[in-house]
Scaffold this motif. Structure first.
Motif, mmCIF file in Angstrom:
data_model
loop_
_atom_site.group_PDB
_atom_site.id
_atom_site.type_symbol
_atom_site.label_atom_id
_atom_site.label_comp_id
_atom_site.label_asym_id
_atom_site.label_seq_id
_atom_site.Cartn_x
_atom_site.Cartn_y
_atom_site.Cartn_z
ATOM 1 N N GLU A 1 0.837 -1.212 0.000
ATOM 2 C CA GLU A 1 0.000 0.000 0.000
ATOM 3 C C GLU A 1 0.865 1.253 0.000
ATOM 4 O O GLU A 1 0.615 2.200 -0.768
ATOM 5 C CB GLU A 1 -0.937 -0.017 1.200
ATOM 6 C CG GLU A 1 -2.033 -1.070 1.113
ATOM 7 C CD GLU A 1 -2.736 -1.339 2.442
ATOM 8 O OE1 GLU A 1 -2.278 -0.800 3.489
ATOM 9 O OE2 GLU A 1 -3.737 -2.077 2.438
ATOM 10 N N TYR A 2 1.917 1.260 0.819
ATOM 11 C CA TYR A 2 2.764 2.467 0.872
ATOM 12 C C TYR A 2 3.674 2.576 -0.356
ATOM 13 O O TYR A 2 4.029 3.671 -0.786
ATOM 14 C CB TYR A 2 3.566 2.487 2.176
ATOM 15 C CG TYR A 2 2.730 2.988 3.337
ATOM 16 C CD1 TYR A 2 2.125 2.113 4.242
ATOM 17 C CD2 TYR A 2 2.493 4.361 3.502
ATOM 18 C CE1 TYR A 2 1.324 2.578 5.272
ATOM 19 C CE2 TYR A 2 1.704 4.829 4.542
ATOM 20 C CZ TYR A 2 1.112 3.940 5.420
ATOM 21 O OH TYR A 2 0.311 4.408 6.445
ATOM 22 N N THR A 3 4.012 1.440 -0.944
ATOM 23 C CA THR A 3 4.752 1.499 -2.211
ATOM 24 C C THR A 3 3.877 2.137 -3.290
ATOM 25 O O THR A 3 4.304 3.046 -4.011
ATOM 26 C CB THR A 3 5.177 0.074 -2.647
ATOM 27 O OG1 THR A 3 6.139 -0.427 -1.717
ATOM 28 C CG2 THR A 3 5.774 0.092 -4.050
ATOM 29 N N ALA A 4 2.637 1.693 -3.365
ATOM 30 C CA ALA A 4 1.698 2.242 -4.360
ATOM 31 C C ALA A 4 1.416 3.713 -4.073
ATOM 32 O O ALA A 4 1.349 4.535 -4.993
ATOM 33 C CB ALA A 4 0.397 1.438 -4.338
ATOM 34 N N LEU A 5 1.305 4.051 -2.777
ATOM 35 C CA LEU A 5 1.065 5.453 -2.407
ATOM 36 C C LEU A 5 2.244 6.316 -2.849
ATOM 37 O O LEU A 5 2.064 7.406 -3.404
ATOM 38 C CB LEU A 5 0.851 5.561 -0.894
ATOM 39 C CG LEU A 5 0.643 6.973 -0.324
ATOM 40 C CD1 LEU A 5 -0.563 7.655 -0.945
ATOM 41 C CD2 LEU A 5 0.493 6.915 1.204
ATOM 42 N N HIS A 6 3.454 5.814 -2.661
ATOM 43 C CA HIS A 6 4.641 6.585 -3.098
ATOM 44 C C HIS A 6 4.597 6.801 -4.614
ATOM 45 O O HIS A 6 4.881 7.905 -5.103
ATOM 46 C CB HIS A 6 5.921 5.864 -2.701
ATOM 47 C CG HIS A 6 7.160 6.607 -3.132
ATOM 48 N ND1 HIS A 6 7.534 7.813 -2.576
ATOM 49 C CD2 HIS A 6 8.073 6.354 -4.115
ATOM 50 C CE1 HIS A 6 8.628 8.260 -3.169
ATOM 51 N NE2 HIS A 6 8.976 7.385 -4.121
ATOM 52 N N LYS B 1 -1.734 9.091 15.503
ATOM 53 C CA LYS B 1 -2.670 8.851 14.388
ATOM 54 C C LYS B 1 -2.700 10.062 13.467
ATOM 55 O O LYS B 1 -2.674 9.949 12.237
ATOM 56 C CB LYS B 1 -4.060 8.590 14.958
ATOM 57 C CG LYS B 1 -5.133 8.396 13.916
ATOM 58 C CD LYS B 1 -6.345 7.697 14.488
ATOM 59 C CE LYS B 1 -7.301 7.283 13.380
ATOM 60 N NZ LYS B 1 -8.493 6.634 13.910
ATOM 61 N N GLU B 2 -2.733 11.247 14.059
ATOM 62 C CA GLU B 2 -2.827 12.486 13.267
ATOM 63 C C GLU B 2 -1.589 12.629 12.360
ATOM 64 O O GLU B 2 -1.703 13.053 11.214
ATOM 65 C CB GLU B 2 -2.914 13.676 14.213
ATOM 66 C CG GLU B 2 -3.487 14.915 13.544
ATOM 67 C CD GLU B 2 -4.043 15.881 14.583
ATOM 68 O OE1 GLU B 2 -3.215 16.428 15.348
ATOM 69 O OE2 GLU B 2 -5.266 16.064 14.640
ATOM 70 N N ARG B 3 -0.437 12.197 12.870
ATOM 71 C CA ARG B 3 0.792 12.311 12.071
ATOM 72 C C ARG B 3 0.610 11.561 10.758
ATOM 73 O O ARG B 3 0.963 12.033 9.695
ATOM 74 C CB ARG B 3 1.988 11.747 12.845
ATOM 75 C CG ARG B 3 3.262 11.683 12.031
ATOM 76 C CD ARG B 3 4.433 11.277 12.862
ATOM 77 N NE ARG B 3 4.591 12.167 13.995
ATOM 78 C CZ ARG B 3 4.513 11.785 15.266
ATOM 79 N NH1 ARG B 3 4.268 10.522 15.557
ATOM 80 N NH2 ARG B 3 4.665 12.655 16.251
ATOM 81 N N MET B 4 0.036 10.345 10.837
ATOM 82 C CA MET B 4 -0.127 9.557 9.612
ATOM 83 C C MET B 4 -1.289 10.079 8.785
ATOM 84 O O MET B 4 -1.303 9.925 7.572
ATOM 85 C CB MET B 4 -0.291 8.090 9.966
ATOM 86 C CG MET B 4 0.887 7.516 10.726
ATOM 87 S SD MET B 4 2.504 8.037 10.058
ATOM 88 C CE MET B 4 2.591 6.954 8.610
ATOM 89 N N LEU C 1 6.849 4.613 9.764
ATOM 90 C CA LEU C 1 6.741 3.585 8.719
ATOM 91 C C LEU C 1 7.831 2.532 8.899
ATOM 92 O O LEU C 1 7.582 1.329 8.812
ATOM 93 C CB LEU C 1 6.851 4.233 7.331
ATOM 94 C CG LEU C 1 5.659 5.107 6.901
ATOM 95 C CD1 LEU C 1 5.955 5.772 5.570
ATOM 96 C CD2 LEU C 1 4.378 4.275 6.821
ATOM 97 N N GLU C 2 9.047 3.017 9.153
ATOM 98 C CA GLU C 2 10.176 2.096 9.359
ATOM 99 C C GLU C 2 9.883 1.137 10.504
ATOM 100 O O GLU C 2 10.096 -0.074 10.409
ATOM 101 C CB GLU C 2 11.430 2.928 9.646
ATOM 102 C CG GLU C 2 12.724 2.153 9.715
ATOM 103 C CD GLU C 2 13.906 3.069 10.135
ATOM 104 O OE1 GLU C 2 13.689 4.282 10.340
ATOM 105 O OE2 GLU C 2 15.016 2.538 10.276
ATOM 106 N N THR D 1 9.319 0.256 3.977
ATOM 107 C CA THR D 1 10.383 1.032 3.350
ATOM 108 C C THR D 1 9.809 1.785 2.165
ATOM 109 O O THR D 1 9.182 1.168 1.290
ATOM 110 C CB THR D 1 11.495 0.086 2.843
ATOM 111 O OG1 THR D 1 11.914 -0.730 3.934
ATOM 112 C CG2 THR D 1 12.663 0.887 2.289
ATOM 113 N N VAL D 2 10.001 3.095 2.117
ATOM 114 C CA VAL D 2 9.505 3.869 0.973
ATOM 115 C C VAL D 2 10.478 3.666 -0.205
ATOM 116 O O VAL D 2 11.677 3.889 -0.051
ATOM 117 C CB VAL D 2 9.412 5.370 1.314
ATOM 118 C CG1 VAL D 2 8.978 6.172 0.096
ATOM 119 C CG2 VAL D 2 8.430 5.572 2.481
ATOM 120 N N PRO D 3 9.969 3.189 -1.345
ATOM 121 C CA PRO D 3 10.869 2.860 -2.482
ATOM 122 C C PRO D 3 11.290 4.098 -3.273
ATOM 123 O O PRO D 3 10.934 4.260 -4.442
ATOM 124 C CB PRO D 3 10.007 1.930 -3.335
ATOM 125 C CG PRO D 3 8.621 2.413 -3.124
ATOM 126 C CD PRO D 3 8.560 2.911 -1.708
#
Ligand code: BGP
Length: 483
Positions: free
Chosen positions: A215-220, A267-270, A291-292, A297-299
């Motif tokens: 999900e975070y890879t796709a978001l990036h 929660k607010e940070r994310m 995230l770490e 890991t953000v690609p």
């Protein structure tokens, strides 16, 4: 204090929830075409229709059924938009938010040339809007990812989708840029971590490894695509503006216990991660660390950091329906919100779908966002889904909807009075349409009633509700007359 001159008033909708005509004009299948309606779903079940499997997709694509696939038929806006636009103009709209269905222009997402029938449809739509004095506010991606890409490589999980999206965006800017000056890249870009199929074209069971990482890879990849098309827009149309779009899931600590406050802060940070990247130009260090610690890991590819920093958005838009609270107590009572499950706030009423109604929360959200980014804001979704009843004489009395908007406009105007630079407001939705999370039309949002039930029975006739005349008066007075 009145709202500034030139403040834009209107409504918001999405192609996949209104157009219908899912196979007309050369349109290709989108992920929303396989989202089913389960007639006996508990109204408080949220986001149930975003859940898919390979089998459910194959089964859905084996039928032309539109009864239990409501987004395939929408409210037939594809054919009826002249009539609907005339009703919006009658209310006095100066802006209308719509989205372009990617697969009307590129049926599989991979074509090198656009489908001219799709281009012609949107040219007609935007031209008619301009003729009526309604400015188009256009969302490039509003949940209808190409199904072919989802099945091929999980769409946004694969970095190659960025180039395909750039081609789609360039076509939109080339063909519609003379009619459209305000754009949004991704609707509720943060929602990919809640419903990855709808927002990212990711089929969870086909993901190798951790779904959250995917999900975070796709978001990036969407962040990179958003920055890239922002640069492209500014090069092609220097006076045009690109906005990001956030789900404002405003959250309060459930109690003043420090643990609840700390949990809310985390929660607010994310929740702000997406606007931090798109409006401020970088992942905040604490969000990267969070995230770490989650194993994500953000690609980053070479050039990504510089691209994100150099091409931030011109304004920040968001949807706001409800607020919720956060508690560390595992037994805290929860209630659904906009594709989320939040801890219930004992001071707020809830809609039939469990969404907690909080007008002051809109003012809090506006001030928070303006404080944090100092960029112009635009409310692009706000409204109340309710069951409306038709009276014997064909009227729809919806005082609850008028009350919802009256209270939210009051707080919106207070925020502007406190100094927030708010450019406009589009209600969700000006006309009854298909709900994103449940595929119901019985969860009615509109100032205009559509004579269809959840299974598509009815004439499709449009009727003005009481709130139609009330909103017309609000717009005519630029928000001064909320009586
Ligand atoms: C937001 C979407 C809109 C709209 C809205 C109302 O998440 O951006 O598309 O659907 O929610 O939610 P629902 O339709 O689920 O009632």
């Amino acid at each position: 204090m009145p709202l500034p001159d030139g403040f834009l008033w209107g409504g918001a909708m999405a192609a996949n929830q209104v157009e219908g005509a899912w196979r007309a004009g050369g349109r290709g299948p989108a992920v929303t075409d396989v989202q089913t309606y389960k007639p006996h779903a508990d109204p408080k079940e949220y986001a149930i229709h975003h859940v898919v499997t390979l089998d459910s997709i194959r089964e859905a694509m084996s039928t032309d059924d539109t009864t239990y696939f409501p987004k395939r038929r929408g409210i037939d806006f594809y054919h009826r938009y002249p009539e609907d636009l005339a009703l919006f103009a009658e209310m006095g709209f100066t802006v209308l938010r719509v989205s372009i269905a990617w697969t009307r222009l590129f049926p599989t997402g991979e074509e090198t040339e656009p489908n001219e029938e799709g281009v012609a449809f949107y040219l007609g739509l935007f031209t008619e809007m301009r003729r009526l004095g309604i400015e188009p506010l256009v969302t490039l991606s509003h949940y209808d990812q190409p199904l072919a890409l989802a099945l091929k490589n999980n769409c946004w999980l694969d970095r190659s989708t960025i180039a395909l999206f750039e081609r789609f965006a360039r076509t939109c800017f080339e063909r519609f840029g003379h009619l459209v000056r305000r754009w949004l890249s991704f609707n509720e870009i943060d929602s990919i971590t809640r419903h990855p199929f709808t927002s990212g074209g990711i089929v969870p069971e086909t993901v190798e490894g951790d779904l959250v990482q995917a999900e975070y890879t796709a978001l990036h990849h969407q962040f990179v695509a958003s920055a890239s098309v922002t640069r492209m827009l500014h090069e092609m149309w220097p006076d045009a503006e690109m906005g990001c779009m956030l789900t404002a899931l405003t959250t309060y600590p459930n109690t003043c216990h420090p643990d609840d406050v700390a949990a809310t802060q985390a929660k607010e940070r994310m929740l702000y991660l997406c606007t931090d990247v798109q409006a401020a130009g970088a992942y905040p260090p604490l969000a990267l660390r969070a995230l770490e610690r989650r194993g994500v890991t953000v690609p980053f590819a070479p050039g990504d950091v510089e691209l994100l920093r150099a091409h931030t958005v011109d304004f920040i838009s968001f949807s706001y329906y409800m607020s919720m609270t956060e508690s560390v107590r595992p037994d805290a009572e929860r209630t659904p919100g906009n594709t989320v499950l939040g801890v219930k706030n004992p001071y707020l009423e809830s809609s039939e779908w469990g969404w907690q109604i909080d007008p002051v929360g809109l003012r809090i959200t506006l001030i928070d966002l303006y404080d944090r980014y100092g960029k112009p804001l635009f409310i692009v979704e706000n409204g109340l889904g309710m069951r409306d009843e038709l009276t014997e004489d064909g009227r729809i009395h919806d005082p609850y909807r008028i009350d919802y908007f009256r209270r939210h406009f009051t707080e919106m105007i207070r925020a502007v009075d406190e100094g927030v630079d708010l450019r406009g407001y589009t209600s969700w939705a000006p006309i009854d349409l298909i709900s994103a999370s449940t595929s119901q039309i019985s969860k009615r949002y509109g100032f205009i009633h559509v004579d269809l039930d959840d299974l598509g029975h009815g004439t499709g006739e449009r009727r003005r509700k009481d709130s139609f005349w009330w909103y017309q008066k609000v717009i005519a007075s630029n928000g001064a007359d909320l009586g």
